[in-house]
Write a protein that holds these residues in place. Structure first.
Motif, PDB file in Angstrom:
ATOM      1  N   ARG A  85      19.317 -25.780 -18.521  1.00 64.22           N
ATOM      2  CA  ARG A  85      19.354 -24.385 -18.072  1.00 64.22           C
ATOM      3  C   ARG A  85      19.838 -23.435 -19.160  1.00 64.22           C
ATOM      4  O   ARG A  85      19.361 -22.295 -19.268  1.00 64.22           O
ATOM      5  N   VAL A  86      20.738 -23.879 -20.017  1.00 66.31           N
ATOM      6  CA  VAL A  86      21.368 -22.995 -21.008  1.00 66.31           C
ATOM      7  C   VAL A  86      20.943 -23.348 -22.427  1.00 66.31           C
ATOM      8  O   VAL A  86      20.635 -22.461 -23.236  1.00 66.31           O
ATOM      9  N   PHE A  87      20.896 -24.634 -22.733  1.00 68.42           N
ATOM     10  CA  PHE A  87      20.683 -25.067 -24.109  1.00 68.42           C
ATOM     11  C   PHE A  87      19.221 -25.422 -24.377  1.00 68.42           C
ATOM     12  O   PHE A  87      18.473 -25.816 -23.484  1.00 68.42           O
ATOM     13  N   LEU A 122      27.741 -28.612 -24.917  1.00 73.97           N
ATOM     14  CA  LEU A 122      27.113 -29.510 -23.956  1.00 73.97           C
ATOM     15  C   LEU A 122      28.099 -30.561 -23.460  1.00 73.97           C
ATOM     16  O   LEU A 122      28.055 -30.988 -22.307  1.00 73.97           O
ATOM     17  N   THR A 123      28.988 -30.987 -24.344  1.00 75.61           N
ATOM     18  CA  THR A 123      30.056 -31.909 -23.958  1.00 75.61           C
ATOM     19  C   THR A 123      31.338 -31.412 -24.606  1.00 75.61           C
ATOM     20  O   THR A 123      31.346 -31.003 -25.764  1.00 75.61           O
ATOM     21  N   GLY A 124      32.425 -31.449 -23.879  1.00 74.95           N
ATOM     22  CA  GLY A 124      33.693 -31.009 -24.451  1.00 74.95           C
ATOM     23  C   GLY A 124      34.030 -29.573 -24.082  1.00 74.95           C
ATOM     24  O   GLY A 124      33.373 -28.921 -23.257  1.00 74.95           O
ATOM     25  N   ARG A 136      29.378 -25.986 -36.497  1.00 76.43           N
ATOM     26  CA  ARG A 136      29.171 -27.321 -37.054  1.00 76.43           C
ATOM     27  C   ARG A 136      29.545 -28.440 -36.076  1.00 76.43           C
ATOM     28  O   ARG A 136      30.524 -28.336 -35.336  1.00 76.43           O
ATOM     29  N   GLY A 137      28.736 -29.509 -36.092  1.00 77.12           N
ATOM     30  CA  GLY A 137      29.089 -30.734 -35.388  1.00 77.12           C
ATOM     31  C   GLY A 137      28.983 -30.702 -33.880  1.00 77.12           C
ATOM     32  O   GLY A 137      29.566 -31.567 -33.211  1.00 77.12           O
ATOM     33  N   LYS A 138      28.233 -29.773 -33.317  1.00 76.74           N
ATOM     34  CA  LYS A 138      28.107 -29.688 -31.863  1.00 76.74           C
ATOM     35  C   LYS A 138      26.681 -29.971 -31.388  1.00 76.74           C
ATOM     36  O   LYS A 138      26.314 -29.620 -30.262  1.00 76.74           O
ATOM     37  N   GLY A 150      18.088 -37.126 -18.494  1.00 75.59           N
ATOM     38  CA  GLY A 150      18.616 -35.771 -18.547  1.00 75.59           C
ATOM     39  C   GLY A 150      18.870 -35.308 -19.971  1.00 75.59           C
ATOM     40  O   GLY A 150      18.946 -36.114 -20.901  1.00 75.59           O
ATOM     41  N   PHE A 151      19.028 -34.004 -20.130  1.00 76.04           N
ATOM     42  CA  PHE A 151      19.264 -33.415 -21.450  1.00 76.04           C
ATOM     43  C   PHE A 151      20.564 -33.939 -22.055  1.00 76.04           C
ATOM     44  O   PHE A 151      20.620 -34.276 -23.237  1.00 76.04           O
ATOM     45  N   THR A 152      21.611 -34.031 -21.233  1.00 76.93           N
ATOM     46  CA  THR A 152      22.900 -34.526 -21.727  1.00 76.93           C
ATOM     47  C   THR A 152      22.813 -35.997 -22.106  1.00 76.93           C
ATOM     48  O   THR A 152      23.415 -36.438 -23.089  1.00 76.93           O
TER      49      THR A 152
END
Length: 393
Positions: free
Chosen positions: A286-288, A317-319, A339-341, A155-157
């Protein structure tokens, strides 16, 4: 020399032809040819097709040699010597007025290293068994197992964070019924009459040049069975099915090839296992989206938000979501960087989230919204946007 040095059967095997490349092909061309043939002939993609299974093993063997710069150099040297029938003038001959001393060329005296070491490594010690010297028994060298190719979809994640997956693998292995002997279980072997138990035979390649080759009857096992194993038909080889746990690192890209050292087919004679190469397929989100090591997202906004400025919530995507501050007068299509995501890189740093604002025009306006837009149009009537288009140059 290392145990994975040159082998006597190289002189009769054209690994370049096996991969369909020229002798002067670059390492990248060799790698591309190998990947293409490995995918086309992989046992997982061709169940029951013995011809393709055999082709896959030959392709893997060829790449193991000419895909390695050091092995390729030794292979080319052996093939060149075999093609020319040895050295000018033969061994101990005059060669146009110059003699070639066997001991100087292949070991002994002051000539250490070089060809002496090379052919000593090839034939199991000094004396040059296949070069007119005494017949010696070659050493059983450890042989590295074949590399194995497979693929996996994540998966993407999972690609963002890394994931451990289970892989079902099928690879070459010793026959489970005869344990690799090639004989019918319960029967006893006898010394091979072809090689008299040496495991190899001496064949002339041209002129005074001869080489030790694996015995065609016993396959180098030194023993033969009068009754072959019905499972492997005397080959001693079979297939092994197993499930392994493989760690896919964070930040892996779609179609990236991951090497897992020592996870391939088992070696022979105590040799190391081959490597496992996993081609990773990443399902889209779907989004990213993704650009290099950055996450991307298209953010729908209204005209008023760009004109007057706004704060909008963005998912990650996370958080937790983050807040994006849009300055007044922002043009449509501008990309903001959070930044950092993004994705984690190999050096431990992390990419960013790239958010691109896109104005959404409503298909239908209610009365109040329509009146407000008309009022805006009237207010901007004396500021035409396209005046410069009509000016003469």
């Amino acid at each position: 020399m290392a145990d994975d040095g040159i082998r006597p059967d190289w002189i009769n095997k054209d690994y370049y032809a096996e991969l369909g490349v020229k002798k002067d092909a670059s390492s990248d061309d060799i790698k591309k040819a190998y990947r293409k043939l490995a995918r086309a002939n992989h046992p997982d993609s061709n169940p029951g097709d013995e011809a393709k299974h055999e082709k896959f093993k030959k392709v893997a063997e060829a790449y193991d040699v000419i895909g390695d710069a050091e092995k390729r150099k030794k292979y080319d040297e052996v093939r060149t010597l075999g093609a020319t029938g040895g050295f000018p003038g033969g061994f101990g001959g005059t060669g146009g007025g110059r003699g070639y001393n066997f001991e100087d060329l292949f070991g002994g005296g002051a000539q250490s290293g070089g060809l002496g070491d090379m052919f000593g490594d090839l034939f199991g010690g000094a004396g040059g068994g296949g070069f007119g010297g005494r017949r010696t028994t070659p050493r059983s060298r450890p042989i590295k197992g074949a590399d194995v190719e497979t693929s996996a979809t994540i998966g993407f994640t999972d690609a963002l964070e890394g994931v451990t997956i289970s892989l079902r693998l099928t690879s070459d292995a010793a026959c489970p019924d005869c344990n690799g002997t090639g004989g019918k279980p319960g029967t006893k072997p006898r010394v091979c009459p072809e090689c008299e138990g040496a495991g190899y035979v001496v064949n002339s390649v041209g002129g005074a040049f001869s080489m030790n080759e694996t015995c065609p009857r016993c396959g180098g096992r030194q023993l033969i069975y009068d009754e072959s194993c019905p499972t492997c038909r005397g080959s001693g080889r079979g297939t092994s099915a197993r499930t392994i746990q493989a760690r896919i690192p964070a930040g892996v890209k779609d179609r990236q090839r991951i090497r897992l050292k020592g996870k391939g087919a088992a070696g022979e004679n105590g040799g190391p296992a081959g490597d496992l190469y996993v081609t990773v397929h990443v399902t889209p989100h779907r989004v990213f989206g993704r650009k290099d090591d950055n996450l991307t997202i298209d953010v729908p906004v209204g005209f008023d938000e760009l004109a007057l400025g706004a704060e909008v919530k963005l998912p990650t995507l996370t958080g937790s979501p983050v807040t994006l501050r849009i300055p007044a007068g922002t043009p449509n299509g501008r990309t903001f960087r959070v930044r950092g995501k993004g994705f984690r890189r190999a050096d431990g740093t992390v990419g960013d989230l790239l958010a691109t604002v896109e104005v959404q025009i409503p298909a239908v306006l209610d009365a109040d919204a329509k009146a407000a837009v008309e009022a805006y149009r009237d207010a901007m009537a004396d500021k035409p946007l396209r005046t410069s288009l009509l000016e003469e140059s």
